[in-house]
Design an enzyme around this catalytic site. Structure first.
Site, mmCIF file in Angstrom:
data_model
loop_
_atom_site.group_PDB
_atom_site.id
_atom_site.type_symbol
_atom_site.label_atom_id
_atom_site.label_comp_id
_atom_site.label_asym_id
_atom_site.label_seq_id
_atom_site.Cartn_x
_atom_site.Cartn_y
_atom_site.Cartn_z
ATOM 1 N N LYS A 23 9.606 -8.858 86.228
ATOM 2 C CA LYS A 23 8.784 -7.640 86.264
ATOM 3 C C LYS A 23 9.213 -6.689 87.381
ATOM 4 C CE LYS A 23 4.412 -7.534 85.285
ATOM 5 N NZ LYS A 23 2.944 -7.787 85.228
ATOM 6 N N GLU B 176 6.082 -13.864 67.620
ATOM 7 C CA GLU B 176 7.461 -13.729 68.107
ATOM 8 C C GLU B 176 8.474 -14.432 67.214
ATOM 9 O OE1 GLU B 176 4.756 -13.093 71.615
ATOM 10 O OE2 GLU B 176 4.902 -14.633 70.043
ATOM 11 N N MET C 238 10.940 -30.149 48.233
ATOM 12 C CA MET C 238 12.138 -30.950 48.490
ATOM 13 C C MET C 238 11.773 -32.291 49.119
ATOM 14 S SD MET C 238 15.343 -31.007 47.926
ATOM 15 C CE MET C 238 15.979 -29.350 47.703
ATOM 16 N N PHE D 157 1.286 -17.714 86.190
ATOM 17 C CA PHE D 157 0.713 -17.509 84.852
ATOM 18 C C PHE D 157 1.795 -17.010 83.884
ATOM 19 C CE2 PHE D 157 -1.446 -14.604 81.787
ATOM 20 C CZ PHE D 157 -2.160 -15.574 81.103
ATOM 21 N N GLN D 158 1.915 -17.691 82.763
ATOM 22 C CA GLN D 158 2.886 -17.383 81.711
ATOM 23 C C GLN D 158 4.335 -17.396 82.216
ATOM 24 O OE1 GLN D 158 1.578 -13.856 79.497
ATOM 25 N NE2 GLN D 158 0.382 -15.186 78.153
#
Length: 579
Positions: free
Chosen positions: A180, A68, A494, A130-131
């Site tokens: 959902k 993602e 760097m 969940f999630q």
């Protein structure tokens, strides 16, 4: 007077009503907003949206990323080269939280993206399902606007607001979180109307003419004026207006990292880059000018150095669309609040046509000093290790300044920004304010979809490249013609430079043992080669550009080469050191 037949109107309205799911309403919104390219990953909480997307293959192109974070950076790259809103899909929980770095990056760099995340069923919110994560509150500090939808009927209007807010005024990221049940719910859909106004949201300020006049008076009186411009010129589509202002005023102009390309690199009044690793002349002479004209830039600390030593002798005109930026870091003598595409022509009409030959000559003299001390040895070494600068010089010879340069973060970024030739606007895609390592590879994917007719080149270090290396899979699956140059110094370059200069060469965990990048590219079906000799470089670069499709060129550069000039941390901008 004829009375309208309300019954007939009701029948006509009914004819246009159809029952669709919330998920389908999301897709219809994307079609209406001409969001033709979407980056994302499906998961349990956004599966209904992906199912609706299945039937829109001809209208919408979806790019399956491998992570993602890669998706949000690709959406940023797309927005930066196309000038449109980038779109990314993610599922709930870890899918949504993986977007946060890119959202923060888009916020600080004013990049318009709309993030659409799936969420658990509304009745499960707050239950640690969940999630489930509270992505709305988590993303609130780094979004221009966010909103959670729990009822499908809200989707058309909320989506319209999302795109309007993302693209208008000072652009930025918007996140829409859709549960959902809202995705699955069917409702009476009456079509999609784009948003053109939100009460209390004032994206286009009223220009105050008295400030335009005051600014013109200061410009006409100034003997040693300096223009400093940023990405606001590009975001406002004001490149032509800016060029007209610059040339009529005769004022030398210097650019911030994200302002590069608003005018061509070789324009006579372009005196170089500002900031920590910018050019010597504009940094030193910032503290000698009598008037500073800031256009679409925010006086970032990497540009100003210590504020108590920044341009204290100068009057300041600040043109910006965001009132929060005016007086935030540097006090403006004359604030010009407005869209620079509107304010610059008004200002140009009032200023005198002038030349500042003696003042400009000071820039040329300091540039000569920088050229002899730093630039020529970096671009044209005859012995020792290959330098990053000579790689960019040979790149310029191949691209003629017409490519989109997508750089990562670190020494590779500073070298590319200092030396890459740019003939066109929207040619620089990089992480400016947040400095996100791993940005370049996925951003280049989006940049190519945003400007498919242009050559897109990734410039990355060996450290940052590995932070989103999985997106080679996205390039492979889509046969995307992206050229990748890895400047491999076997260090976090760097970090190592700072450790050398400020920590007595105590290289604490900055040296890297790397994989075989060419073999890795080959595993993804991408051609490539590694060069370590100066004599091989030009031929290898030519082979890369002659190759149709993606290509990875790894260049072994000096391990302990540094990027100069440099303003030491905590120093004033005029204390820039050449070595």
């Amino acid at each position: 007077m004829e009375i309208p037949d309300t019954k007939t109107n009701e029948k006509e309205d009914t004819r246009n009503v159809r029952k669709i799911s919330g998920a389908l309403a999301v897709i219809e919104a994307l079609v209406a907003e001409e969001a033709n390219v979407i980056f994302g990953l499906p998961g349990g909480a956004n599966l209904a949206i992906y199912d609706a997307l299945f039937d829109y293959e001809q209208q919408l192109k979806h790019i399956l990323v491998r992570h993602e974070q890669g998706g949000i950076h690709a959406a940023q790259g797309y927005a930066r080269t196309s000038g449109k809103v980038g779109v990314v899909f993610a599922t709930s929980g870890p899918g949504a939280t993986n977007l946060l770095t890119g959202i923060a990056d888009a916020m600080i760099d004013s990049t318009p993206v709309v993030c659409i995340t799936g969420q658990v069923f509304a009745h499960l919110l707050g239950s640690d399902a969940f999630q489930e994560t509270d992505i709305v509150n988590m993303s609130m500090p780094v979004t221009k606007w966010n909103y959670q939808i729990t009822n499908a009927e809200e989707i058309p209007s909320v989506m319209a607001k999302a795109f309007y807010i993302a693209r208008s005024g000072r652009p930025g990221p918007v996140l829409i979180d859709i549960t959902k049940n809202a995705q699955l719910q069917e409702f009476e859909y009456r079509g999609y109307e784009k948003c053109h106004h939100i009460r209390s949201y004032r994206h286009r300020p009223i220009v105050r003419e008295q400030y335009i006049q005051q600014a013109a008076d200061l410009i006409n009186m100034a003997e040693k004026p300096l223009i400093v411009w940023g990405q606001g010129v590009i975001l406002g589509g004001a490149e032509n207006e800016f060029k007209a202002f610059l040339e009529k005023s005769g004022i030398p102009g210097a650019w911030t990292l994200l302002g590069a390309g608003a005018i061509s690199s070789d324009h006579a009044l372009n005196v170089g880059m500002l900031g920590m690793h910018g050019n010597y002349a504009p940094n030193v002479l910032t503290n000698e000018c009598d008037l500073l004209v800031a256009i679409g830039m925010r006086f970032d600390d990497r540009v100003t150095g210590r504020l108590d030593r920044y341009a204290k002798q100068a009057k300041v005109i600040h043109l910006d669309i965001d009132p929060a930026e005016i007086d935030k870091n540097v006090k403006a003598t004359v604030p010009v609040w407005g869209d620079c595409k509107e304010t610059l022509p008004l200002l140009t009409a009032l200023i005198d046509r002038r030349e500042h030959k003696e003042w400009l000559q000071k820039f040329h003299a300091l540039y000569k000093e920088e050229f002899e001390t730093v630039i020529y040895p970096e671009l044209n070494p005859v012995s020792g290790d290959v330098t990053m600068g000579e790689v960019i010089r040979i790149l310029n010879e191949c691209t003629k300044g017409d490519a989109v340069i997508v750089s990562d973060v670190g020494q590779n970024q500073m070298t590319a920004s200092r030396y890459a030739k740019l003939n066109h606007s929207r040619s620089v895609v990089t992480s400016g304010g947040l400095g996100t390592m791993g940005f370049a590879l996925p951003a280049a994917i989006g940049a190519k979809y945003g400007a498919p007719e242009r050559t897109v080149v990734v410039i990355a270090g060996d450290g940052g490249f590995q932070m989103n290396i999985q997106e080679l899979g996205t390039i492979m699956q889509n046969s995307l013609d992206v050229k990748i140059i890895i400047l491999n110094n076997r260090f976090l370059g760097m970090v190592r430079q700072w450790q050398e200069l400020f920590n007595d060469r105590r290289y604490s965990f900055s040296d890297m043992e790397n994989p075989d990048f060419v073999a890795l590219a080959a595993a993804y079906g991408i051609k490539g080669q590694c060069v370590s000799e100066r004599s091989e470089l030009a031929a290898a670069m030519k082979e890369m550009f002659d190759n149709e499709g993606p290509y990875l060129l790894e260049v072994m550069v000096g391990k302990e080469n540094n990027v100069f000039p440099m303003v030491p941390q905590g120093a004033g901008i005029s204390e820039i050191r050449l070595r």
